[in-house]
Design a protein around this motif. Structure first.
Motif, PDB file in Angstrom:
ATOM      1  N   PRO A  51     -43.198 -31.530 -12.745  1.00  0.00           N
ATOM      2  CA  PRO A  51     -44.390 -31.021 -12.064  1.00  0.00           C
ATOM      3  C   PRO A  51     -44.739 -31.890 -10.855  1.00  0.00           C
ATOM      4  O   PRO A  51     -44.704 -33.117 -10.929  1.00  0.00           O
ATOM      5  CB  PRO A  51     -45.481 -31.111 -13.138  1.00  0.00           C
ATOM      6  N   ASP A  52     -45.059 -31.245  -9.741  1.00  0.00           N
ATOM      7  CA  ASP A  52     -45.424 -31.952  -8.507  1.00  0.00           C
ATOM      8  C   ASP A  52     -46.702 -31.320  -7.964  1.00  0.00           C
ATOM      9  O   ASP A  52     -46.663 -30.329  -7.239  1.00  0.00           O
ATOM     10  CB  ASP A  52     -44.293 -31.854  -7.485  1.00  0.00           C
ATOM     11  N   THR A  53     -47.837 -31.897  -8.323  1.00  0.00           N
ATOM     12  CA  THR A  53     -49.117 -31.311  -7.940  1.00  0.00           C
ATOM     13  C   THR A  53     -49.395 -31.424  -6.447  1.00  0.00           C
ATOM     14  O   THR A  53     -50.295 -30.766  -5.932  1.00  0.00           O
ATOM     15  CB  THR A  53     -50.268 -31.979  -8.717  1.00  0.00           C
ATOM     16  N   ALA A  54     -48.628 -32.250  -5.738  1.00  0.00           N
ATOM     17  CA  ALA A  54     -48.832 -32.396  -4.297  1.00  0.00           C
ATOM     18  C   ALA A  54     -48.102 -31.317  -3.500  1.00  0.00           C
ATOM     19  O   ALA A  54     -48.348 -31.161  -2.307  1.00  0.00           O
ATOM     20  CB  ALA A  54     -48.371 -33.776  -3.833  1.00  0.00           C
ATOM     21  N   ALA A  55     -47.200 -30.592  -4.142  1.00  0.00           N
ATOM     22  CA  ALA A  55     -46.405 -29.577  -3.443  1.00  0.00           C
ATOM     23  C   ALA A  55     -47.031 -28.200  -3.625  1.00  0.00           C
ATOM     24  O   ALA A  55     -47.316 -27.786  -4.748  1.00  0.00           O
ATOM     25  CB  ALA A  55     -44.971 -29.578  -3.970  1.00  0.00           C
ATOM     26  N   SER A  56     -47.229 -27.485  -2.531  1.00  0.00           N
ATOM     27  CA  SER A  56     -47.794 -26.140  -2.628  1.00  0.00           C
ATOM     28  C   SER A  56     -46.735 -25.116  -3.012  1.00  0.00           C
ATOM     29  O   SER A  56     -47.059 -24.028  -3.488  1.00  0.00           O
ATOM     30  CB  SER A  56     -48.434 -25.737  -1.295  1.00  0.00           C
ATOM     31  N   ILE A  57     -45.470 -25.459  -2.823  1.00  0.00           N
ATOM     32  CA  ILE A  57     -44.371 -24.549  -3.131  1.00  0.00           C
ATOM     33  C   ILE A  57     -43.363 -25.273  -4.016  1.00  0.00           C
ATOM     34  O   ILE A  57     -43.203 -26.497  -3.922  1.00  0.00           O
ATOM     35  CB  ILE A  57     -43.692 -24.050  -1.827  1.00  0.00           C
ATOM     36  N   THR A  58     -42.721 -24.544  -4.885  1.00  0.00           N
ATOM     37  CA  THR A  58     -41.713 -25.120  -5.771  1.00  0.00           C
ATOM     38  C   THR A  58     -40.450 -25.450  -4.980  1.00  0.00           C
ATOM     39  O   THR A  58     -40.053 -24.708  -4.076  1.00  0.00           O
ATOM     40  CB  THR A  58     -41.402 -24.141  -6.916  1.00  0.00           C
TER      41      THR A  58
END
Length: 239
Positions: free
Chosen positions: A145-152
């Motif tokens: 999980p990367d909460t800073a990224a708006s897109i996968t």
């Protein structure tokens, strides 16, 4: 069904009644769900130190589950993906036979709850979630999980293996500046939930034990829990 009587303070009773009303549930339903979630977290096994068998070739990565080798690969990401496809509930420990490689630093700015122990590699822990990427082929992958990224973000080797379809290019803003990236149309399965999303194709070091960074266009569909002290990550479909 057996009944369990609970005695609670009046203040806690009022809080439970208020929360149940907000959720549109009875107090009994709310308490049952809270207990089930607590059990799901508590039942997750923790890591134990295991020895790498002598027959493992030097320079190879092995994934160990309860002391048994469940995958053997040239890279950490391949070992993690194969192990997760066989034992998604872990706990999984990734070990490299021989001298450890240079440490790779990284920073990338419902249904019932599903929980997994953090994946362990070279003394570092990773809250990895097993997912499936579905294109022309269905591939099990390790996702962080990367909460800073708006897109996968999906590693190029994985998107190629899965046969994901490109739908153009877009400029992605990163800590290193604006970078044009190929945009993919992807189906991603997390537990029993399958999502149709857009993803950007990137290069993720194969020395890291994940091939996907789940951006907010996926994780915003879920409730995500990190239990750092117990080294457990949990996820459930948001209501």
């Amino acid at each position: 069904m057996p009944l369990i009587n609970l005695r609670v303070k009046e203040e806690l009773k009022k809080k439970l009644e208020k929360l149940a009303a907000q959720e549109g549930k009875t107090v009994s339903q709310l308490i049952r769900e809270l207990i089930e979630e607590k059990i799901a977290v508590t039942e997750i096994p923790t890591h134990e130190e295991e020895e790498v068998p002598d027959w493992v070739p030097n320079g190879s990565y092995v994934a160990l589950v309860k002391g048994a080798v469940v995958s053997l690969a040239k890279t950490a990401s391949e070992a993690a993906a194969e192990a997760l496809s066989k034992f998604p509930e872990g706990p999984i420990r990734i070990v490299r036979k021989g001298p450890p490689p240079r440490r790779v630093e990284y920073a990338f700015l419902a249904e019932e709850m599903m929980c997994w122990p953090y994946l362990k590699l070279n003394g570092m822990t990773f809250p990895v979630i097993p997912i499936e990427i579905i294109g022309r082929r269905r591939m099990t992958a390790a996702a962080l999980p990367d909460t800073a990224a708006s897109i996968t973000l999906i590693d190029r080797s994985l998107s190629t293996s899965a046969g994901l379809k490109g739908v153009g290019k877009e400029v992605i803003q990163t800590a290193a500046g604006a970078i044009p990236r190929r945009i993919l149309k992807a189906s991603i399965s997390v537990g029993r939930t399958q999502l149709e999303v857009r993803a950007a194709e990137i290069e993720i070091s194969p020395e890291l034990p994940f091939q996907v960074l789940l951006g907010r266009n996926v994780i915003d569909r879920f409730d995500l829990f990190f239990f750092g002290k117990r080294a457990i990550v949990c996820i459930r479909r948001a209501e």
